[in-house]
Design a protein around this motif. Sequence first.
Motif, PDB file in Angstrom:
ATOM      1  N   SER A 126     -10.041 -65.270 -74.490  1.00 38.85           N
ATOM      2  CA  SER A 126     -10.117 -64.247 -73.358  1.00 38.85           C
ATOM      3  C   SER A 126     -10.500 -62.694 -74.562  1.00 38.85           C
ATOM      4  O   SER A 126      -9.708 -62.922 -75.550  1.00 38.85           O
ATOM      5  N   PRO A 127     -11.122 -62.438 -74.498  1.00 40.15           N
ATOM      6  CA  PRO A 127     -12.290 -61.822 -72.569  1.00 40.15           C
ATOM      7  C   PRO A 127     -13.466 -62.829 -73.456  1.00 40.15           C
ATOM      8  O   PRO A 127     -14.089 -62.885 -74.328  1.00 40.15           O
ATOM      9  N   TRP A 128     -13.648 -62.884 -72.245  1.00 37.69           N
ATOM     10  CA  TRP A 128     -15.564 -62.923 -71.668  1.00 37.69           C
ATOM     11  C   TRP A 128     -16.544 -62.841 -72.834  1.00 37.69           C
ATOM     12  O   TRP A 128     -17.343 -63.598 -73.188  1.00 37.69           O
ATOM     13  N   SER A 129     -16.262 -61.652 -72.897  1.00 37.82           N
ATOM     14  CA  SER A 129     -17.327 -60.905 -73.474  1.00 37.82           C
ATOM     15  C   SER A 129     -17.113 -61.287 -74.732  1.00 37.82           C
ATOM     16  O   SER A 129     -18.437 -61.307 -75.455  1.00 37.82           O
ATOM     17  N   THR A 130     -16.433 -62.562 -75.114  1.00 32.37           N
ATOM     18  CA  THR A 130     -16.278 -62.770 -76.883  1.00 32.37           C
ATOM     19  C   THR A 130     -17.158 -64.176 -76.813  1.00 32.37           C
ATOM     20  O   THR A 130     -17.314 -64.349 -77.923  1.00 32.37           O
ATOM     21  N   VAL A 131     -17.084 -64.227 -75.350  1.00 30.43           N
ATOM     22  CA  VAL A 131     -17.820 -65.788 -75.866  1.00 30.43           C
ATOM     23  C   VAL A 131     -18.759 -65.747 -75.090  1.00 30.43           C
ATOM     24  O   VAL A 131     -19.786 -66.386 -74.144  1.00 30.43           O
ATOM     25  N   GLN A 132     -19.716 -64.562 -74.281  1.00 27.02           N
ATOM     26  CA  GLN A 132     -20.492 -64.274 -73.702  1.00 27.02           C
ATOM     27  C   GLN A 132     -21.846 -65.745 -74.173  1.00 27.02           C
ATOM     28  O   GLN A 132     -22.516 -64.423 -75.156  1.00 27.02           O
ATOM     29  N   PRO A 133     -22.672 -66.573 -73.591  1.00 24.67           N
ATOM     30  CA  PRO A 133     -23.980 -66.923 -74.016  1.00 24.67           C
ATOM     31  C   PRO A 133     -24.863 -66.146 -74.519  1.00 24.67           C
ATOM     32  O   PRO A 133     -25.452 -66.317 -74.705  1.00 24.67           O
ATOM     33  N   ALA A 134     -24.662 -64.746 -73.802  1.00 29.33           N
ATOM     34  CA  ALA A 134     -25.948 -64.460 -73.541  1.00 29.33           C
ATOM     35  C   ALA A 134     -26.736 -63.439 -75.065  1.00 29.33           C
ATOM     36  O   ALA A 134     -25.886 -63.391 -75.612  1.00 29.33           O
ATOM     37  N   GLY A 135     -27.699 -64.146 -75.496  1.00 32.28           N
ATOM     38  CA  GLY A 135     -28.592 -63.499 -76.887  1.00 32.28           C
ATOM     39  C   GLY A 135     -27.440 -64.476 -77.701  1.00 32.28           C
ATOM     40  O   GLY A 135     -28.043 -65.028 -78.837  1.00 32.28           O
ATOM     41  N   GLY A 136     -26.895 -65.920 -77.815  1.00 32.45           N
ATOM     42  CA  GLY A 136     -25.573 -66.158 -78.538  1.00 32.45           C
ATOM     43  C   GLY A 136     -27.066 -67.667 -78.484  1.00 32.45           C
ATOM     44  O   GLY A 136     -27.812 -67.730 -77.828  1.00 32.45           O
ATOM     45  N   ASN A 137     -26.423 -68.737 -78.681  1.00 34.17           N
ATOM     46  CA  ASN A 137     -26.050 -70.047 -78.635  1.00 34.17           C
ATOM     47  C   ASN A 137     -26.855 -70.537 -77.928  1.00 34.17           C
ATOM     48  O   ASN A 137     -25.582 -71.214 -76.762  1.00 34.17           O
ATOM     49  N   PRO A 138     -28.309 -71.695 -77.018  1.00 35.94           N
ATOM     50  CA  PRO A 138     -28.217 -71.297 -76.021  1.00 35.94           C
ATOM     51  C   PRO A 138     -27.665 -72.620 -76.158  1.00 35.94           C
ATOM     52  O   PRO A 138     -27.637 -72.897 -74.212  1.00 35.94           O
ATOM     53  N   LYS A 139     -26.814 -73.658 -76.591  1.00 32.21           N
ATOM     54  CA  LYS A 139     -26.058 -74.683 -75.731  1.00 32.21           C
ATOM     55  C   LYS A 139     -25.237 -73.732 -75.128  1.00 32.21           C
ATOM     56  O   LYS A 139     -24.399 -75.278 -74.397  1.00 32.21           O
ATOM     57  N   ILE A 140     -24.112 -73.478 -75.899  1.00 32.87           N
ATOM     58  CA  ILE A 140     -23.837 -72.920 -74.812  1.00 32.87           C
ATOM     59  C   ILE A 140     -23.468 -72.415 -73.669  1.00 32.87           C
ATOM     60  O   ILE A 140     -22.956 -73.476 -72.573  1.00 32.87           O
ATOM     61  N   LEU A 141     -24.382 -72.063 -73.299  1.00 33.79           N
ATOM     62  CA  LEU A 141     -25.049 -71.621 -71.614  1.00 33.79           C
ATOM     63  C   LEU A 141     -25.142 -73.247 -71.176  1.00 33.79           C
ATOM     64  O   LEU A 141     -25.071 -72.753 -69.776  1.00 33.79           O
ATOM     65  N   ASP A 142     -26.046 -74.541 -71.381  1.00 34.29           N
ATOM     66  CA  ASP A 142     -26.610 -75.039 -71.115  1.00 34.29           C
ATOM     67  C   ASP A 142     -24.990 -75.797 -71.218  1.00 34.29           C
ATOM     68  O   ASP A 142     -25.154 -76.521 -69.730  1.00 34.29           O
ATOM     69  N   ALA A 143     -24.273 -75.759 -71.600  1.00 38.10           N
ATOM     70  CA  ALA A 143     -23.253 -76.684 -71.563  1.00 38.10           C
ATOM     71  C   ALA A 143     -21.714 -76.204 -70.154  1.00 38.10           C
ATOM     72  O   ALA A 143     -21.370 -76.817 -69.131  1.00 38.10           O
ATOM     73  N   LEU A 144     -22.429 -74.781 -69.672  1.00 39.30           N
ATOM     74  CA  LEU A 144     -21.578 -74.107 -68.438  1.00 39.30           C
ATOM     75  C   LEU A 144     -21.982 -74.713 -67.570  1.00 39.30           C
ATOM     76  O   LEU A 144     -22.006 -74.699 -66.689  1.00 39.30           O
ATOM     77  N   ARG A 145     -23.567 -74.548 -67.671  1.00 34.06           N
ATOM     78  CA  ARG A 145     -24.317 -74.915 -66.607  1.00 34.06           C
ATOM     79  C   ARG A 145     -24.162 -75.999 -65.840  1.00 34.06           C
ATOM     80  O   ARG A 145     -23.620 -76.279 -65.027  1.00 34.06           O
ATOM     81  N   CYS A 146     -24.093 -77.264 -66.899  1.00 32.73           N
ATOM     82  CA  CYS A 146     -23.698 -78.428 -67.012  1.00 32.73           C
ATOM     83  C   CYS A 146     -22.574 -79.044 -66.351  1.00 32.73           C
ATOM     84  O   CYS A 146     -22.787 -79.766 -65.423  1.00 32.73           O
ATOM     85  N   HIS A 147     -21.362 -77.940 -66.423  1.00 31.52           N
ATOM     86  CA  HIS A 147     -20.008 -78.337 -66.597  1.00 31.52           C
ATOM     87  C   HIS A 147     -20.008 -77.526 -64.966  1.00 31.52           C
ATOM     88  O   HIS A 147     -19.764 -78.662 -63.979  1.00 31.52           O
ATOM     89  N   THR A 148     -21.217 -76.909 -64.805  1.00 34.51           N
ATOM     90  CA  THR A 148     -20.955 -76.696 -63.270  1.00 34.51           C
ATOM     91  C   THR A 148     -21.412 -77.430 -62.356  1.00 34.51           C
ATOM     92  O   THR A 148     -20.400 -77.411 -61.023  1.00 34.51           O
ATOM     93  N   LEU A 149     -22.379 -77.745 -63.275  1.00 31.98           N
ATOM     94  CA  LEU A 149     -23.287 -79.282 -61.734  1.00 31.98           C
ATOM     95  C   LEU A 149     -21.898 -80.383 -61.961  1.00 31.98           C
ATOM     96  O   LEU A 149     -22.693 -80.949 -61.247  1.00 31.98           O
TER      97      LEU A 149
END
Length: 214
Positions: A73-96
């Motif tokens: 916490s907070p979410w802003s410290t791990v917001q994947p935008a502009g960071g490692n694209p693998k983080i965003l992919d992991a979040l998307r994959c988990h939701t699916l």
Amino acid sequence: MPARTEISEICGAESIVVLLEGMACLYRLLPNGSRRILSLILPGEFCCGHLPDARPLGYAIGTLTASSILRVSPWSTVQPAGGNPKILDALRCHTLLKMNMMQEWLCNTGRGSDKQMAHIFCELLVRLQAIGLADANGFDLDITQADLADMIGISPVHANRVLKLLSRKKLLEWRSRRVDIPDVPRLKAFAAFSPHYLTSPSSAALPCWTSPGG
């Protein structure tokens, strides 16, 4: 956190909560006071917060066993935008993945209790093997028969009968917090289980999750 502890109260748009050890679940309390477990959360998976949303949750989240969690916490410290694209992919994959599992559980509603229960044990075997917590023919399971009953909407007494039926058919044994499956292909055939819904959309051979240390 001890077993049967609410996690919902520490979730929200400002936090990501990950299960490190133990087992948790998403559930709803029905008007008659009974509980219905909607899905299981295993080590390395998000309990909540992987999608920032300020709206109230439509379900509750709690531990089934003694568990360890990580709260970021907070979410802003791990917001994947502009960071490692693998983080965003992991979040998307988990939701699916979670959506696929809930749909699979929904499709199993109305089947015989024995087949529904066998399907849950098959799913647990595959998911626990993916994170190194199951061997080829079984795994440790420190939940109650009441928890298992709430996964398929039956009484604990009926759940006990179904477990005895599966044991008589030599499909599985659950004793001393250990599940043993003597013939995994036979159990999967009985449950009409296919692990396709548990695989990554980017690779049919790879699960979406990894172990907490992976």
